[in-house]
Design an enzyme around this catalytic site. Sequence first.
Site, short mmCIF file in Angstrom:
data_model
loop_
_atom_site.label_atom_id
_atom_site.label_comp_id
_atom_site.label_asym_id
_atom_site.label_seq_id
_atom_site.Cartn_x
_atom_site.Cartn_y
_atom_site.Cartn_z
N THR A 25 0.78 -1.13 0.05
CA THR A 25 -0.10 -0.03 -0.04
C THR A 25 0.97 1.22 0.10
O THR A 25 1.61 1.39 0.90
CB THR A 25 -1.01 -0.14 1.33
OG1 THR A 25 -1.88 -1.21 1.13
CG2 THR A 25 -1.64 1.39 1.52
N ASN A 77 -3.16 -10.11 7.85
CA ASN A 77 -2.90 -9.12 8.51
C ASN A 77 -4.00 -8.48 9.07
O ASN A 77 -4.06 -6.97 9.25
CB ASN A 77 -2.18 -8.01 7.30
CG ASN A 77 -0.83 -8.43 6.86
OD1 ASN A 77 -0.24 -9.51 7.42
ND2 ASN A 77 -0.28 -7.94 5.68
N HIS A 88 -6.68 -11.08 -0.21
CA HIS A 88 -6.29 -10.69 1.04
C HIS A 88 -6.84 -11.28 2.16
O HIS A 88 -7.81 -10.75 2.74
CB HIS A 88 -6.21 -8.99 1.00
CG HIS A 88 -5.06 -8.64 1.99
ND1 HIS A 88 -4.42 -9.22 3.02
CD2 HIS A 88 -4.73 -7.21 2.15
CE1 HIS A 88 -3.67 -8.32 3.65
NE2 HIS A 88 -3.70 -7.37 3.16
N TYR A 93 -7.21 -8.06 8.73
CA TYR A 93 -8.37 -7.33 7.75
C TYR A 93 -9.55 -8.42 7.93
O TYR A 93 -9.65 -9.43 8.58
CB TYR A 93 -7.88 -6.98 6.52
CG TYR A 93 -6.79 -5.89 6.50
CD1 TYR A 93 -7.07 -4.48 7.21
CD2 TYR A 93 -5.64 -6.36 5.98
CE1 TYR A 93 -5.94 -3.59 7.24
CE2 TYR A 93 -4.53 -5.25 6.15
CZ TYR A 93 -4.89 -4.04 6.68
OH TYR A 93 -3.76 -3.01 6.75
N ASN A 134 -2.36 -5.22 13.07
CA ASN A 134 -3.51 -4.74 13.29
C ASN A 134 -4.54 -5.15 14.24
O ASN A 134 -5.77 -5.56 14.38
CB ASN A 134 -4.57 -4.70 11.87
CG ASN A 134 -3.86 -3.81 10.87
OD1 ASN A 134 -3.66 -2.81 11.02
ND2 ASN A 134 -3.41 -4.40 9.68
#
Length: 376
Positions: free
Chosen positions: A35, A187, A184, A189, A244
């Site tokens: 990102t 991480n 994805h 999410y 996260n």
Amino acid sequence: MPLSLTGKPDTSDLFLPAQLGPYTLANRIVMAPLTRSRASEDGVPVPLMAQYYAQRASAGLIIAEATNISPQGRGYAFTPGLYTPQQVEAWQPVTRAVHDKGGRIFVQLWHVGRISHPSLQPGGGLPVAPSAILPRGKAFTASGYQPLVMPRALNTGEISGIVSQYKVAAANALAAGFDGVEIHAANGYLIEQFLREATNRRTDDYGGTLEKRARFLLEVTAAVVDACGADRVGIRLSPMGHANDSTPDTDSRSTYLHVVERLNPFGLAYLHVILGTAQGPRHVPGEFELQDLRRKFHGPYMANNGYDRERAILDRRYNQADFIAFGRAFISNPDLVDRLRIGARLSPADHQTFFGGGAAGYTDYPCMSEADRIAA
Ligand SMILES: Cc1cc2nc3c(=O)[nH]c(=O)nc-3n(C[C@H](O)[C@H](O)[C@H](O)COP(=O)(O)O)c2cc1C
């Protein structure tokens, strides 16, 4: 010729062509999704992004940055999307620029779930999650970093709509010229929030047992495979990751072996595994043997996190992975493949310019100098 780990061209097959899905990649070195928050405020890619990716097209495969499947999926300012015609159209010069240089490019499909902020959400609403559990941390908003907020738990009836958005975004990715997509599921999410017991307290068909916590991931995979064909779909997992505010399950091994077992029938292009925790240690306390996932998976295995030249060559020599993904090294070394091939010095990345801004720290990292080439 013996395999050189220090500074000389070597015969590692890291640098040789390899098959991934329908594609013969130029080498086994992959640019990990990164990102960079250079898109417009409404998630439209900008021309600078075409230049950035084209500079890095000597990677065997580029996995383009995490890209929002919907306005609700957005958690970082200036990240691109794949849910409007303008976004699809603006991605086309990016994929064309990479193809013109002989490269291949997938895009990573993203819904952040609770890792967002009302200022990034449609109508200033609350971010959504499997369960209303407050994450620790900050969101990158257009006005700087702001504390994450208590998310709203998704109703059962909303979930199929999100699965459909993944499918539309996947079809849009092909229309934008991408060679495939990466789901994805890492991480911390949305997909990982569903998968893990610490972030999923649901009592419907999407929570409770491991089978049910994995259901969202598998429904998304089925939808994306439907749109692209399995050989153009990869998936990224971070089995021991803490990113996260994510907490690995008490029995992560069972969780991820279950996931891989259920993924096998799809025949995906690859399984992408982050060792340890992304950008952190390659091994974390309580880690299980991640090679077990590789042994279980019926396709190519891509490994990432903290690789340098020596580790990558060794992992190929001892067949620990089929492909090696590099993240930060690709930010500051557009010609990373050449540098790794001859063992040249790598330039360090400037963290200040990771997210947001323009060309500085994005497209202005030079290729290696003649002096570096000679020194290697
Ligand atoms: C600036 C930056 C942005 C990142 N963005 C993403 C992303 O969009 N999707 C993702 O799965 N991982 C993302 N990551 C994690 C990287 O893909 C990679 O897992 C991590 O940097 C570890 O690999 P490395 O040691 O080779 O850098 C990001 C990392 C950095 C430094």
